[in-house]
Design an enzyme around this catalytic site. Structure first.
Site, PDB file in Angstrom:
ATOM      1  N   GLY A  10       0.838  -1.193   0.000  1.00  0.00           N
ATOM      2  CA  GLY A  10       0.000   0.000   0.000  1.00  0.00           C
ATOM      3  C   GLY A  10       0.870   1.238   0.000  1.00  0.00           C
ATOM      4  O   GLY A  10       1.822   1.341   0.785  1.00  0.00           O
ATOM      5  N   THR A  11       0.553   2.147  -0.897  1.00  0.00           N
ATOM      6  CA  THR A  11       1.303   3.412  -0.909  1.00  0.00           C
ATOM      7  C   THR A  11       0.344   4.583  -0.745  1.00  0.00           C
ATOM      8  O   THR A  11       0.457   5.601  -1.404  1.00  0.00           O
ATOM      9  CB  THR A  11       2.156   3.576  -2.183  1.00  0.00           C
ATOM     10  N   GLY A  12      -0.621   4.386   0.160  1.00  0.00           N
ATOM     11  CA  GLY A  12      -1.436   5.511   0.613  1.00  0.00           C
ATOM     12  C   GLY A  12      -0.583   6.294   1.610  1.00  0.00           C
ATOM     13  O   GLY A  12       0.636   6.127   1.668  1.00  0.00           O
ATOM     14  N   GLY A  13      -1.252   7.139   2.410  1.00  0.00           N
ATOM     15  CA  GLY A  13      -0.519   7.995   3.332  1.00  0.00           C
ATOM     16  C   GLY A  13       0.468   7.218   4.195  1.00  0.00           C
ATOM     17  O   GLY A  13       1.643   7.574   4.296  1.00  0.00           O
ATOM     18  N   ILE A  14      -0.001   6.130   4.807  1.00  0.00           N
ATOM     19  CA  ILE A  14       0.861   5.429   5.769  1.00  0.00           C
ATOM     20  C   ILE A  14       2.023   4.746   5.060  1.00  0.00           C
ATOM     21  O   ILE A  14       3.171   4.829   5.491  1.00  0.00           O
ATOM     22  CB  ILE A  14       0.030   4.440   6.614  1.00  0.00           C
ATOM     23  N   LYS A 156      -6.834  -0.884  13.249  1.00  0.00           N
ATOM     24  CA  LYS A 156      -7.447  -0.147  14.353  1.00  0.00           C
ATOM     25  C   LYS A 156      -8.436  -0.990  15.162  1.00  0.00           C
ATOM     26  O   LYS A 156      -8.490  -0.884  16.366  1.00  0.00           O
ATOM     27  CB  LYS A 156      -8.231   1.061  13.809  1.00  0.00           C
ATOM     28  N   GLY A 223      -7.933   7.769   3.450  1.00  0.00           N
ATOM     29  CA  GLY A 223      -8.294   6.420   3.921  1.00  0.00           C
ATOM     30  C   GLY A 223      -8.477   6.401   5.433  1.00  0.00           C
ATOM     31  O   GLY A 223      -9.443   5.830   5.956  1.00  0.00           O
ATOM     32  N   THR A 224      -7.563   7.058   6.145  1.00  0.00           N
ATOM     33  CA  THR A 224      -7.635   7.114   7.612  1.00  0.00           C
ATOM     34  C   THR A 224      -8.874   7.894   8.058  1.00  0.00           C
ATOM     35  O   THR A 224      -9.575   7.500   8.990  1.00  0.00           O
ATOM     36  CB  THR A 224      -6.361   7.794   8.164  1.00  0.00           C
ATOM     37  N   GLU A 227     -11.853   5.762   7.702  1.00  0.00           N
ATOM     38  CA  GLU A 227     -11.917   4.778   8.795  1.00  0.00           C
ATOM     39  C   GLU A 227     -12.415   5.437  10.076  1.00  0.00           C
ATOM     40  O   GLU A 227     -13.158   4.848  10.844  1.00  0.00           O
ATOM     41  CB  GLU A 227     -10.540   4.154   9.049  1.00  0.00           C
ATOM     42  N   HIS A 231     -16.530   5.537  12.929  1.00  0.00           N
ATOM     43  CA  HIS A 231     -16.728   5.512  14.385  1.00  0.00           C
ATOM     44  C   HIS A 231     -17.757   6.543  14.859  1.00  0.00           C
ATOM     45  O   HIS A 231     -18.090   6.567  16.042  1.00  0.00           O
ATOM     46  CB  HIS A 231     -15.405   5.816  15.100  1.00  0.00           C
TER      47      HIS A 231
END
Ligand code: IKT
Length: 362
Positions: A10-14, A156, A223-224, A227, A231
């Site tokens: 994965g090369t999203g933000g994280i 998470k 993406g974060t 997520e 919640h």
């Protein structure tokens, strides 16, 4: 510790920031990375600046619909055969890793990394987990391929830990050390709670309260944010996954850019219970996310309340500086736990470990 060769799924933000932060730490060599369309492998070490530049603001790095189902479902990516068949790059139509000189298109990004895994010490799974069993299923595929090494994730949700435990025998047999929930919360802050608990013989409550300011980092962290939205009252993982970008913008607008979360289902609870520190129900996680400012809207704290051996009740509080960014506080620990995973793997310690079980390396 010898040089640690690691891969990022994965090369999203994280994923991108992990590659970036690794350049500032000793003993870490990124050798492979993938996203839903492509893979880059160089056992001599990836050219990280080139990869980051090529993937910046690039759609394949973070799924547009907020899920990585394309990778999650079958290990393949939704490659568009019409635009770049057989790995041939076509400029102007490239996305994600395929845009890098080091990348090539693939329909099976995770399998391609698994195929190289004999020469990979550790794999950071940096993919959104909007299907609860996605990361456990990725772990299973590495185990089925008899990978011997470390898997680290920054998941998470509490319920995922049990899904990993269900696969622990399989992971052990393969020789995998799986470090789960190794970001900030769960992760860094869970580890901090485990340390803060040491003054007590009985822990009554653990309160994790985080603040994140994400103005300039917003694009990189869609993406974060998605997520996190799952919640909020009235939302869950399915509804958040189905939301369009416009609906997310509307929701953020309705909250004037500031979202507040209470009683999040974050795995700090089960991970602290697993480590014998307190009951999961005594752990509470919440926080404030401001997507219109880079300032933290509240100071991130971990407060552990308990009773000492001599009958005193007290609260030990661990506090992050407002100047340290989420990027620093997620990716630094993720790499620290990755190093701890490698140390344990080399010592023959296999199975599932949480951030309260290991002291991260530096
Ligand atoms: C995570 O990615 O671990 C969770 C996120 C919160 C990060 C807290 C960082 C605190 C700080 O930098 O002060 C969020 C729940 N997505």
């Amino acid at each position: 510790m010898d040089d640690v060769r690691f891969a990022v799924l994965g090369t999203g933000g994280i994923g991108r920031r992990t590659l970036d932060v690794s350049q500032h730490k000793d003993g870490l060599t990124p050798v492979a990375a993938c996203d839903r369309n492509g893979v880059a492998v160089d056992h001599g070490g990836l050219d990280v600046p080139e990869l980051l530049e090529a993937t910046e603001g690039n759609i394949a790095s973070e799924p547009r619909d907020g899920s990585d189902d394309d990778i999650a479902t079958d290990g393949g990516a939704k490659a568009d055969a019409g635009t770049a068949a057989d790995g041939v790059k076509q400029h102007g139509e490239e996305a994600g890793i395929v845009a890098s000189e080091q990348g090539r298109q693939t329909a099976t990004p995770i399998d391609d990394i698994i195929a190289e895994s004999d020469a990979i010490d550790a794999v950071l799974v940096a993919l959104p987990n909007l299907e609860h069993d996605f990361i456990p299923r990725v772990a299973e595929r590495f185990a089925e391929a008899e990978y011997e090494g470390v898997l680290v994730d920054v998941l998470k949700r509490s319920r995922v830990i049990g899904m990993l435990d269900d696969r622990e025998d399989l992971l052990r047999e393969s020789g995998i050390t799986f470090v789960c929930g190794a970001g900030a919360t769960p992760g860094f802050l869970t580890g901090a709670a485990a340390l803060a608990a040491q003054s007590f013989v009985e822990v009554e409550e653990v309160e994790i309260w985080w603040g994140v300011g994400l103005k300039s980092g917003y694009e990189d962290n869609r993406g974060t944010v998605r997520e996190d939205i799952a919640h909020l009252d009235g939302y869950d993982i399915e509804t958040a996954r189905e939301m369009s970008e416009a609906e997310i913008e509307d929701l953020i607008e309705d909250h004037d850019g500031v979202l507040e979360f209470h009683d999040m289902e974050h795995a700090d609870d089960v991970l602290l219970e697993r480590a014998g520190i307190c009951d999961a129900e005594d752990v509470h996680v919440g926080g404030v996310l401001d997507v219109r400012s880079d300032e933290k809207p509240t100071t991130t704290t971990v407060s552990v309340t308990g009773t000492t051996f001599d009958g005193e009740t007290g609260t030990n509080t661990f506090e992050l500086d407002d100047a340290t960014s989420m990027e620093a506080n997620v990716n630094g620990p993720a790499l620290g736990y990755l190093k701890a995973g490698v140390r344990n793997n080399r010592a023959g310690h296999y199975g599932v470990f949480g951030p309260a079980d290991l002291m991260p390396g530096f």
